[in-house]
Design an enzyme around this catalytic site. Sequence first.
Site, PDB file in Angstrom:
ATOM      1  N   HIS A  51      84.594  46.844  99.799  1.00  0.00           N
ATOM      2  CA  HIS A  51      83.595  46.960 100.844  1.00  0.00           C
ATOM      3  C   HIS A  51      82.956  45.600 101.142  1.00  0.00           C
ATOM      4  O   HIS A  51      83.147  44.625 100.421  1.00  0.00           O
ATOM      5  CB  HIS A  51      82.535  47.982 100.444  1.00  0.00           C
ATOM      6  CG  HIS A  51      83.044  49.389 100.449  1.00  0.00           C
ATOM      7  ND1 HIS A  51      82.236  50.475 100.227  1.00  0.00           N
ATOM      8  CD2 HIS A  51      84.291  49.892 100.657  1.00  0.00           C
ATOM      9  CE1 HIS A  51      82.945  51.586 100.290  1.00  0.00           C
ATOM     10  NE2 HIS A  51      84.203  51.255 100.553  1.00  0.00           N
ATOM     11  N   GLU A  53      79.896  44.457 100.948  1.00  0.00           N
ATOM     12  CA  GLU A  53      78.978  43.901  99.962  1.00  0.00           C
ATOM     13  C   GLU A  53      79.729  43.183  98.839  1.00  0.00           C
ATOM     14  O   GLU A  53      79.309  42.139  98.357  1.00  0.00           O
ATOM     15  CB  GLU A  53      78.108  45.020  99.367  1.00  0.00           C
ATOM     16  CG  GLU A  53      77.275  45.767 100.390  1.00  0.00           C
ATOM     17  CD  GLU A  53      77.955  47.007 100.950  1.00  0.00           C
ATOM     18  OE1 GLU A  53      77.247  47.990 101.204  1.00  0.00           O
ATOM     19  OE2 GLU A  53      79.199  46.991 101.124  1.00  0.00           O
ATOM     20  N   LEU A 295      93.051  65.722 131.612  1.00  0.00           N
ATOM     21  CA  LEU A 295      91.823  64.934 131.773  1.00  0.00           C
ATOM     22  C   LEU A 295      90.721  65.780 132.405  1.00  0.00           C
ATOM     23  O   LEU A 295      89.565  65.761 131.951  1.00  0.00           O
ATOM     24  CB  LEU A 295      92.104  63.697 132.623  1.00  0.00           C
ATOM     25  CG  LEU A 295      92.954  62.611 131.969  1.00  0.00           C
ATOM     26  CD1 LEU A 295      93.481  61.642 133.012  1.00  0.00           C
ATOM     27  CD2 LEU A 295      92.154  61.850 130.910  1.00  0.00           C
TER      28      LEU A 295
END
Length: 356
Positions: A51, A53, A295
């Site tokens: 991660h 950190e 759509l």
Amino acid sequence: MITDEKYMFRCIELARKGAGLVAPNPMVGAVLVQDDRIIGEGWHPRYGEAHAEVGAIGQATLSGQTNSTSNTTLYVSLEPCAHFGKTPPCADLIIRTGIPKVVIGCRDPFEAVNGKGIEKLRAAGIEVVEGVLEAECRELNKRFFTFHEKKRPYVILKWAQTADGFMAAEAGSPRLLITNEYSNRQVHQWRSEEAGILVGTNTALMDDPELTNRLWAGPSPVRLVLDMDLSLPASLKLFNREQKTIVFNGEKEEEQPNLIYYRLEKNKSLISQLMDALYKLRIQSVLVEGGRHLLNSFIQEGAWDEARIITNTKMKTGKGLPAPELTNCQLISRETLLTDELLTWKNTGQIKTNDV
């Protein structure tokens, strides 16, 4: 610009390096600051890897710049995790490192985190500041937040149209090539950033698309096709097994290598069922590249978040298949690529939320 915002902007900038690579995890960036100087930076580079950190603290450690952590501040765009997943809890690493202050962009809505990382840090005596550039940090991970808070994927509609509003030629005519090479490359970048890409039966049959990312560096999305009667021939490129493909149908449930058949009920709303199914399949975002019918189904249900429309400003056909029309929307960006204009619209209406 105040100091906290300056460093949080850098976190967001770093986090974007993980676009298209970290899902179903969020994009996260972190910087470790000492004496108003960045001594370590990190971001989550790929799902399953370290991660942000960890990267920021590790970089500072390797460079020998953390002789003392007494006056350091860690900035991170999303709340540090407090649970064991693919990697150990980042909150524990921060506590062990002795960092006295953590500044967080926004809380993590994932059930295993959602405030628990902040609680753990504060219980260890660490000063925690929340909500710095919170709106920008939430926008960075709009797919992740939509998925966990609204229990549905983030939906992006995409189509190309001529200057006079047609998206395809009349039936029986040659395929209409609307966009230029630069817009085509842009579309492949978009594909690399989403978890899934969806088309309907007609588009799969008439265009025989491969739906992979060939013009941009990055992963291809999971291919999704709606074929309720299982009428599509096995010879289509969608069924070449080179990329995971899910066929939503009304006939059977079956799983083969890189090919999954997911059954839907024929007498119920297909869009609502699709949203539920994509949530259960943990597909956080979907790029809808289908034809007009598919759509319009999403538009009529209000089941979309963004619409990206590419208009060839020099091409007029005078006839053909009319492009869909949006309602309850707001223009959020405009870009020009030679003859093509790329407009991105945000849904301002009531967006359907599933109770799963």
